[in-house]
Design a protein around this motif. Structure first.
Motif, short mmCIF file in Angstrom:
data_model
loop_
_atom_site.label_atom_id
_atom_site.label_comp_id
_atom_site.label_asym_id
_atom_site.label_seq_id
_atom_site.Cartn_x
_atom_site.Cartn_y
_atom_site.Cartn_z
N MET A 1 0.84 -1.18 0.00
CA MET A 1 0.00 0.00 0.00
C MET A 1 0.89 1.25 0.00
SD MET A 1 -2.76 0.93 2.90
CE MET A 1 -3.63 2.44 2.87
N LYS A 2 0.67 2.15 -0.95
CA LYS A 2 1.42 3.39 -1.04
C LYS A 2 0.80 4.43 -0.11
CE LYS A 2 4.21 2.00 -4.29
NZ LYS A 2 4.82 0.79 -3.87
N PRO A 3 1.59 5.36 0.39
CA PRO A 3 1.07 6.36 1.32
C PRO A 3 0.08 7.31 0.65
CG PRO A 3 3.32 6.86 0.72
CD PRO A 3 3.01 5.52 0.14
N ASP A 4 -0.85 7.79 1.44
CA ASP A 4 -1.80 8.80 1.00
C ASP A 4 -1.43 10.09 1.72
OD1 ASP A 4 -3.89 10.47 0.41
OD2 ASP A 4 -5.44 9.18 1.29
N LEU A 5 -0.69 10.96 1.06
CA LEU A 5 -0.22 12.18 1.69
C LEU A 5 -1.32 13.20 1.90
CD1 LEU A 5 2.87 12.95 2.41
CD2 LEU A 5 2.53 10.88 1.13
N ALA A 6 -2.49 12.96 1.34
CA ALA A 6 -3.61 13.89 1.52
C ALA A 6 -4.62 13.38 2.54
CB ALA A 6 -4.30 14.12 0.17
N ARG A 7 -4.32 12.29 3.24
CA ARG A 7 -5.28 11.72 4.17
C ARG A 7 -5.65 12.74 5.25
NH1 ARG A 7 -2.70 6.39 6.70
NH2 ARG A 7 -4.46 6.57 8.12
N ALA A 8 -6.93 12.78 5.57
CA ALA A 8 -7.47 13.80 6.47
C ALA A 8 -6.97 13.66 7.90
CB ALA A 8 -8.99 13.75 6.44
N GLY A 69 -5.24 7.73 -9.49
CA GLY A 69 -5.30 6.57 -10.37
C GLY A 69 -4.07 6.32 -11.22
N VAL A 70 -2.98 7.01 -10.94
CA VAL A 70 -1.75 6.83 -11.72
C VAL A 70 -0.71 6.17 -10.81
CG1 VAL A 70 0.05 7.98 -13.05
CG2 VAL A 70 -2.28 8.90 -13.07
N GLU A 71 -0.05 5.14 -11.30
CA GLU A 71 0.94 4.40 -10.52
C GLU A 71 2.19 5.25 -10.28
OE1 GLU A 71 2.54 1.38 -8.30
OE2 GLU A 71 0.52 1.44 -9.13
N PRO A 106 3.65 15.00 -18.73
CA PRO A 106 2.67 13.98 -18.35
C PRO A 106 3.12 13.06 -17.22
CG PRO A 106 3.73 13.37 -20.40
CD PRO A 106 4.21 14.75 -20.07
N GLY A 107 4.38 13.15 -16.80
CA GLY A 107 4.89 12.26 -15.77
C GLY A 107 4.61 12.70 -14.34
N GLY A 108 4.18 13.93 -14.16
CA GLY A 108 3.88 14.42 -12.83
C GLY A 108 2.54 13.89 -12.33
N ILE A 109 2.51 13.37 -11.10
CA ILE A 109 1.29 12.81 -10.52
C ILE A 109 0.74 13.70 -9.42
CG2 ILE A 109 0.30 10.86 -9.27
CD1 ILE A 109 2.48 9.11 -10.60
N SER A 110 1.60 14.12 -8.49
CA SER A 110 1.11 14.91 -7.36
C SER A 110 2.20 15.82 -6.83
CB SER A 110 0.63 13.99 -6.23
OG SER A 110 1.75 13.35 -5.63
N TRP A 128 5.92 10.99 -9.14
CA TRP A 128 6.11 10.95 -10.58
C TRP A 128 5.95 9.52 -11.07
CZ3 TRP A 128 7.31 14.96 -13.99
CH2 TRP A 128 7.39 16.22 -13.38
N VAL A 129 5.66 9.35 -12.35
CA VAL A 129 5.52 8.00 -12.90
C VAL A 129 6.85 7.28 -12.92
CG1 VAL A 129 3.44 8.53 -14.26
CG2 VAL A 129 5.69 8.75 -15.33
N SER A 130 7.95 8.04 -13.03
CA SER A 130 9.29 7.43 -13.02
C SER A 130 10.33 8.51 -12.74
CB SER A 130 9.60 6.78 -14.38
OG SER A 130 9.75 7.77 -15.38
N ALA A 131 11.51 8.08 -12.34
CA ALA A 131 12.61 9.01 -12.14
C ALA A 131 12.97 9.68 -13.46
CB ALA A 131 13.81 8.28 -11.55
N GLN A 132 12.94 8.92 -14.54
CA GLN A 132 13.29 9.48 -15.85
C GLN A 132 12.31 10.57 -16.27
OE1 GLN A 132 16.21 8.78 -17.62
NE2 GLN A 132 15.52 10.68 -18.56
#
Length: 180
Positions: A1-8, A69-71, A106-110, A128-132
């Motif tokens: 499970m990945k962290p949710d940095l926006a969790r209330a 919804g983005v890995e 397009p690689g930025g997620i949050s 990000w979707v990847s370091a690259q």
């Protein structure tokens, strides 16, 4: 499970050296170990209220932007040292630059912006979707993740003292609020 940095239930973040929190401190909601490109490890922990821990820097959440919804393939910790009292202004400028970006990478997620307790430091926990993808965005933006005049203002911000950018991958995650 990945962290949710926006969790209330967790608006305080502590960032510091590797720590398994074996002492189960009150208020700890989650902890995430990150491994840097150079093998360096940090722990990012989320707390339900004010928190202090030896060797850690405390931040409070200020603003969050996210594309759900983005890995996530890479976490980028951007630490900005600023003149006290300018952190919110700098974050607002970054958010304005992001919103004005005509062709965002397009690689930025949050981007999860946090401010240190003394107001002199901003931590952007960016996914990000990847370091690259992150490297490509920085190359395209001449050191910023976007292009244009607003990004030049971000880089030349009047209260900016210094900044560091470090890329990480998740080593593990743990939900410490349940049954430890």
């Amino acid at each position: 499970m990945k962290p949710d940095l926006a969790r209330a239930d967790a608006d305080v973040l502590l960032v510091g050296p590797p720590d398994d929190f074996a002492d189960h401190p009150d208020g700890l909601v989650a902890a995430h170990r990150l491994v840097g490109e150079d093998g360096d490890e940090v722990t990012v922990s989320q707390w339900s209220g004010p928190a202090r821990r030896e060797g850690f820097t405390a931040y409070r959440r200020h603003r969050t932007l996210s594309r759900p919804g983005v890995e996530v393939g890479c976490v980028v910790l951007v630490t900005i040292d600023l003149e006290p009292g300018t952190a919110e202004e700098w974050i607002d400028l970054v958010l304005t630059a992001l919103a004005a970006e005509q062709d965002p990478h397009p690689g930025g997620i949050s981007a999860h912006f946090h401010i240190s307790d003394d107001g002199s430091r901003v931590l952007n926990y960016a996914e990000w979707v990847s370091a690259q993808a992150h490297v490509d965005a920085l190359n395209r933006g001449d050191g910023a993740v976007g292009v244009g005049e607003l990004w030049q203002r971000v880089r030349g911000f009047h209260g900016l003292k210094s900044s560091t950018v470090r890329r990480y991958r998740y080593a593990d995650t743990g939900d410490h609020g349940q049954g430890l």
